[in-house]
Design an enzyme around this catalytic site. Structure first.
Site, PDB file in Angstrom:
ATOM      1  N   ASP A  29       0.592  -1.305   0.392  1.00  0.00           N
ATOM      2  CA  ASP A  29      -0.104   0.268  -0.232  1.00  0.00           C
ATOM      3  C   ASP A  29       0.922   1.077   0.242  1.00  0.00           C
ATOM      4  O   ASP A  29       1.876   1.508   0.641  1.00  0.00           O
ATOM      5  CB  ASP A  29      -0.625  -0.010   1.250  1.00  0.00           C
ATOM      6  CG  ASP A  29      -1.652   0.824   1.493  1.00  0.00           C
ATOM      7  OD1 ASP A  29      -2.902   0.559   0.409  1.00  0.00           O
ATOM      8  OD2 ASP A  29      -2.138   2.391   1.055  1.00  0.00           O
ATOM      9  N   ASN A  85     -13.207  -2.748   2.313  1.00  0.00           N
ATOM     10  CA  ASN A  85     -14.313  -1.540   3.022  1.00  0.00           C
ATOM     11  C   ASN A  85     -14.967  -1.865   1.150  1.00  0.00           C
ATOM     12  O   ASN A  85     -14.212  -1.897   0.215  1.00  0.00           O
ATOM     13  CB  ASN A  85     -12.691  -0.516   3.064  1.00  0.00           C
ATOM     14  CG  ASN A  85     -11.946  -0.242   4.404  1.00  0.00           C
ATOM     15  OD1 ASN A  85     -12.340  -0.751   4.455  1.00  0.00           O
ATOM     16  ND2 ASN A  85     -11.025   0.318   3.677  1.00  0.00           N
ATOM     17  N   GLN A  92     -14.630   2.393   1.536  1.00  0.00           N
ATOM     18  CA  GLN A  92     -13.763   2.354  -0.037  1.00  0.00           C
ATOM     19  C   GLN A  92     -13.337   3.219  -0.724  1.00  0.00           C
ATOM     20  O   GLN A  92     -14.187   4.179  -1.399  1.00  0.00           O
ATOM     21  CB  GLN A  92     -14.436   1.313  -0.381  1.00  0.00           C
ATOM     22  CG  GLN A  92     -13.781   0.852  -2.019  1.00  0.00           C
ATOM     23  CD  GLN A  92     -14.510   0.143  -2.493  1.00  0.00           C
ATOM     24  OE1 GLN A  92     -16.160  -0.425  -2.692  1.00  0.00           O
ATOM     25  NE2 GLN A  92     -14.473  -0.851  -3.546  1.00  0.00           N
ATOM     26  N   HIS A  98     -10.641  -4.446  -3.611  1.00  0.00           N
ATOM     27  CA  HIS A  98      -9.400  -4.994  -2.748  1.00  0.00           C
ATOM     28  C   HIS A  98      -9.583  -5.215  -1.253  1.00  0.00           C
ATOM     29  O   HIS A  98     -10.558  -5.029  -0.474  1.00  0.00           O
ATOM     30  CB  HIS A  98      -8.236  -4.036  -2.968  1.00  0.00           C
ATOM     31  CG  HIS A  98      -8.976  -2.657  -2.150  1.00  0.00           C
ATOM     32  ND1 HIS A  98      -9.407  -1.894  -3.207  1.00  0.00           N
ATOM     33  CD2 HIS A  98      -8.592  -1.871  -1.114  1.00  0.00           C
ATOM     34  CE1 HIS A  98     -10.027  -0.201  -2.458  1.00  0.00           C
ATOM     35  NE2 HIS A  98      -9.095  -1.314  -0.912  1.00  0.00           N
ATOM     36  N   HIS A 100      -7.436  -5.460   1.776  1.00  0.00           N
ATOM     37  CA  HIS A 100      -6.123  -5.244   3.060  1.00  0.00           C
ATOM     38  C   HIS A 100      -5.420  -6.412   4.376  1.00  0.00           C
ATOM     39  O   HIS A 100      -6.232  -6.786   4.204  1.00  0.00           O
ATOM     40  CB  HIS A 100      -6.667  -3.978   3.847  1.00  0.00           C
ATOM     41  CG  HIS A 100      -6.872  -2.764   3.030  1.00  0.00           C
ATOM     42  ND1 HIS A 100      -6.239  -1.708   3.335  1.00  0.00           N
ATOM     43  CD2 HIS A 100      -8.090  -2.217   2.773  1.00  0.00           C
ATOM     44  CE1 HIS A 100      -6.935  -0.511   2.701  1.00  0.00           C
ATOM     45  NE2 HIS A 100      -7.875  -1.033   1.900  1.00  0.00           N
TER      46      HIS A 100
HETATM   47  P1  AMP Z   1      -9.911   1.742   0.529  1.00  0.00           P
HETATM   48  O1  AMP Z   1      -9.840   3.181   1.330  1.00  0.00           O
HETATM   49  O2  AMP Z   1     -10.057   0.618   1.699  1.00  0.00           O
HETATM   50  O3  AMP Z   1     -10.431   1.916  -1.485  1.00  0.00           O
HETATM   51  O4  AMP Z   1      -8.213   1.631   0.042  1.00  0.00           O
HETATM   52  C1  AMP Z   1      -7.311   2.078  -0.707  1.00  0.00           C
HETATM   53  C2  AMP Z   1      -6.202   1.822  -0.737  1.00  0.00           C
HETATM   54  O5  AMP Z   1      -5.234   1.730  -1.889  1.00  0.00           O
HETATM   55  C3  AMP Z   1      -5.548   2.998   0.688  1.00  0.00           C
HETATM   56  O6  AMP Z   1      -5.022   1.842   1.659  1.00  0.00           O
HETATM   57  C4  AMP Z   1      -4.468   3.933  -0.480  1.00  0.00           C
HETATM   58  O7  AMP Z   1      -3.456   4.149   0.449  1.00  0.00           O
HETATM   59  C5  AMP Z   1      -4.214   2.695  -1.619  1.00  0.00           C
HETATM   60  N1  AMP Z   1      -3.592   3.137  -2.888  1.00  0.00           N
HETATM   61  C6  AMP Z   1      -4.195   3.970  -3.556  1.00  0.00           C
HETATM   62  N2  AMP Z   1      -3.454   3.953  -4.611  1.00  0.00           N
HETATM   63  C7  AMP Z   1      -2.412   3.602  -4.647  1.00  0.00           C
HETATM   64  C8  AMP Z   1      -1.053   3.566  -5.113  1.00  0.00           C
HETATM   65  N3  AMP Z   1      -0.965   3.937  -6.633  1.00  0.00           N
HETATM   66  N4  AMP Z   1       0.025   1.990  -4.654  1.00  0.00           N
HETATM   67  C9  AMP Z   1      -0.573   1.415  -3.526  1.00  0.00           C
HETATM   68  N5  AMP Z   1      -1.319   1.485  -2.946  1.00  0.00           N
HETATM   69  C10 AMP Z   1      -2.526   2.932  -3.583  1.00  0.00           C
END
Ligand code: AMP
Ligand code: ZN
Length: 112
Positions: A29, A85, A92, A98, A100
């Protein structure tokens, strides 16, 4: 399709893979919430867990099995947290399913 995680899973954005196979891509992440924080995503575009159905059972099981395997590989021997999420109230922010995986410290409960 303008989906960041589809582009990552396709290798079009240079995000190193912790693991990948025909079905899933796993990567760190970008804004880690724990010493170890990685994501496991399907290569198939699925918007969220709420957009899955019984036809996705094998894919969802595979995502969890890969998460457990990688958690062990990343040294999370004292435990870890898995989070999905879903939707606006679920927090989300990326509309591609995805999982985590967080660990490397006591995660506490309830989550902050
Ligand atoms: P969510 O809030 O559950 O949708 O999680 C999205 C996650 O994607 C967050 O923890 C972000 O930090 C992560 N994220 C967003 N862009 C990237 C990226 N380019 N590479 C890795 N993680 C990312
Ligand atoms: Zn996508």
């Amino acid at each position: 399709m303008d989906c960041l995680f589809c582009r990552i899973a396709a290798g079009a954005v240079p995000v190193p893979a912790l693991y990948q196979d025909e079905q899933v891509y796993a990567f760190l992440d970008i804004a880690p919430q724990a010493p170890v924080h990685f994501l496991v995503i399907p290569k198939l575009h699925v918007q969220s867990l709420a957009h899955t159905a019984r036809e996705h059972t094998a894919l969802l099981g595979h995502m969890l099995a890969v998460a457990a395997e990688l958690a062990a590989r990343e040294g999370l021997l004292d435990g870890f947290r898995t989070v999905i999420n879903s939707g606006e109230d679920g927090g989300q922010t990326i509309d591609h399913l995805h999982l985590h995986v967080l660990g490397g410290r006591p995660m506490g409960w309830p989550p902050g």
